[in-house]
Design an enzyme around this catalytic site. Structure first.
Site, PDB file in Angstrom:
ATOM      1  N   LYS A   1      62.704  -4.453  27.725  1.00 20.95           N
ATOM      2  CA  LYS A   1      62.168  -4.785  26.408  1.00 20.95           C
ATOM      3  C   LYS A   1      60.703  -4.359  26.283  1.00 20.95           C
ATOM      4  O   LYS A   1      60.014  -4.150  27.284  1.00 20.95           O
ATOM      5  CB  LYS A   1      62.306  -6.295  26.146  1.00 20.95           C
ATOM      6  CG  LYS A   1      63.724  -6.843  26.299  1.00 20.95           C
ATOM      7  CD  LYS A   1      64.732  -6.223  25.347  1.00 20.95           C
ATOM      8  CE  LYS A   1      65.919  -7.107  25.057  1.00 20.95           C
ATOM      9  NZ  LYS A   1      67.153  -6.793  25.799  1.00 20.95           N
TER      10      LYS A   1
HETATM   11  C1  LIG Z   1      68.315  -8.097  25.705  1.00 19.86           C
HETATM   12  C2  LIG Z   1      68.998  -8.898  24.669  1.00 19.86           C
HETATM   13  C3  LIG Z   1      69.466 -10.198  24.907  1.00 19.86           C
HETATM   14  C4  LIG Z   1      69.567 -10.803  26.284  1.00 19.86           C
HETATM   15  O1  LIG Z   1      68.381 -10.980  26.910  1.00 19.86           O
HETATM   16  P1  LIG Z   1      68.343 -11.091  28.522  1.00 19.86           P
HETATM   17  O2  LIG Z   1      66.898 -11.421  28.748  1.00 19.86           O
HETATM   18  O3  LIG Z   1      68.741  -9.789  29.085  1.00 19.86           O
HETATM   19  O4  LIG Z   1      69.235 -12.212  28.908  1.00 19.86           O
HETATM   20  C5  LIG Z   1      69.985 -10.925  23.844  1.00 19.86           C
HETATM   21  N1  LIG Z   1      70.077 -10.391  22.616  1.00 19.86           N
HETATM   22  C6  LIG Z   1      69.662  -9.144  22.352  1.00 19.86           C
HETATM   23  C7  LIG Z   1      69.785  -8.632  20.952  1.00 19.86           C
HETATM   24  C8  LIG Z   1      69.144  -8.339  23.368  1.00 19.86           C
HETATM   25  O5  LIG Z   1      68.798  -7.075  23.116  1.00 19.86           O
END
Ligand SMILES: *Cc1c(COP(=O)(O)O)cnc(C)c1O
Length: 371
Positions: free
Chosen positions: A181
């Site tokens: 992210k």
């Molecule tokens: C990355 C993501 C998640 C999950 O997050 P994690 O930290 O990997 O558990 C949930 N929703 C969306 C839209 C994402 O892109």
């Protein structure tokens, strides 16, 4: 291989300085000093009332549902990362889909009422690729039908709507700080809310329901972030303005060169986005596969975010077919975008896409225009 993203690692000495503090305090987890500092700085930076760190974005969703007392079913978007729906299912809440708007790629508020069930307790919407949902319209529908609203804001770090954090809408918003992210803590996440009671419940739920020494108040889980992850978060946060600027430059360049040829996501009015992704929609799936193969031959690895459409998942059946979401899922491709990506690579991606586009849609020749 050049991937859609490259995890940001700032200056190693800066990271080591934060880690040195862990070695001095000998405090590794359980709401230590670095987690507290990161929470305060994130609250400040984002402009939100409460922000509680979690160990990932999926547990952030699960804890948010619990803190808001969701049950029965929730109306949600079929075009998102699988965690938006799977977290509901995991919590025993049935996801019922409402189709997306073909331009903004977010849940279409006008499709929500038709998806409501007698036991619907919430709307769970994703700000897809950091593009704010139709927050005012969703709020009006939620008020009318007495539903809670949770926003999956995993892509929406630093995104603004009407001049303020997009996390200020809804009963709660969740973030993911996964390594892929825009802002990350290796693994991590957060829950944002304006409601003091919800914030208190979230803190309790994240820590086994323990409220004090010798005191357990109800069911909880372990959703705590550790100090090493907080150290990474603090060092990335030190560079966040630069990260956002570099991404915006790259996003503007892609938009300028591809905008006239390919379908791009339509940005919400009065919003400020973060260019956490650069998705394009091609004409059909065959074109997506051909373009991916062509780019991979050049060492560039675009990704099909989000594919497949979540209404096709076996464990969520039965579901009504979500036509807009399936159509977009078949056609979408996310292009590389991250600080440090060379302009030459962007040009290579653009040229490949435009060549492929021309193959299918030849430009009108001069004499045709003259006739
Ligand atoms: C990355 C993501 C998640 C999950 O997050 P994690 O930290 O990997 O558990 C949930 N929703 C969306 C839209 C994402 O892109």
């Amino acid at each position: 291989m050049i991937n859609v993203t490259k995890s940001y690692l700032g200056d190693i000495d800066k990271f080591k300085a934060y880690v040195d503090r862990i070695y001095e305090s000998h405090w590794l987890t359980n709401h230590g000093p670095l987690c507290c500092e990161l929470e305060e700085r994130l609250k400040d930076y984002l402009g939100v009332r409460h922000l509680i760190l979690t160990n990932n974005g999926t547990l952030a969703l699960q804890v948010a549902y619990r803190a808001l007392g969701l049950s029965g079913s929730a109306v949600t978007t079929p075009f998102s990362f699988v965690a938006t729906s799977s977290s509901l299912h995991w919590e025993g809440i049935r996801p019922v889909f409402a189709d997306i708007d073909p331009h903004t790629w977010n849940i279409d508020p006008e499709q929500i009422p038709a998806s409501l069930q007698p036991d619907t307790s919430a709307i769970v919407a994703t700000h897809v690729f950091g593009n704010p949902c139709a927050v005012e319209r969703i709020e009006a529908i939620a008020r009318q039908y007495r539903l809670k609203v949770v926003y999956d804001g995993a892509h929406a770090f630093a995104v603004k709507q009407a001049g303020q954090s997009v996390f200020n809408w809804g009963d709660a918003s969740t973030l993911s700080f996964h390594a892929t992210k825009l802002f990350h803590t290796i693994e991590g996440g957060a829950i944002v809310t304006n409601d003091d009671d919800v914030a208190a419940r979230v803190r309790k739920l994240c820590n086994f329901g323990i409220t004090d020494v010798d005191k357990i108040e109800g069911l909880g889980t372990n959703a705590k972030l550790n100090e090493f992850c907080a150290a990474m978060g603090l060092s990335v946060l030190d560079d966040i303005d630069n990260i956002l600027e570099r991404r915006a430059e790259m996003g503007h360049y892609y938009t300028q060169r591809l905008g006239g040829y390919l379908d791009l996501q339509r940005q919400a009015d009065d919003s400020q986005i973060n260019y956490s992704y650069f998705p394009v929609a091609l004409q059909n799936e065959a074109q997506v596969l051909a373009m991916r193969t062509a780019l991979q031959a050049d060492g560039i690895n675009p990704r099909r975010y989000f594919y497949p459409s979540l209404d096709t998942l076996d464990y969520l059946q039965p579901q009504a077919v979500q036509y807009q979401s399936r159509s977009l899922s078949d056609r979408v491709l996310c292009l590389p975008i991250y600080p440090g990506l060379a302009r030459a690579t962007q040009d290579q991606v653009i040229d490949t896409l435009l060549r492929g586009h021309e193959l299918h849609y030849p430009q009108p020749v001069a004499w045709a225009a003259a006739v």
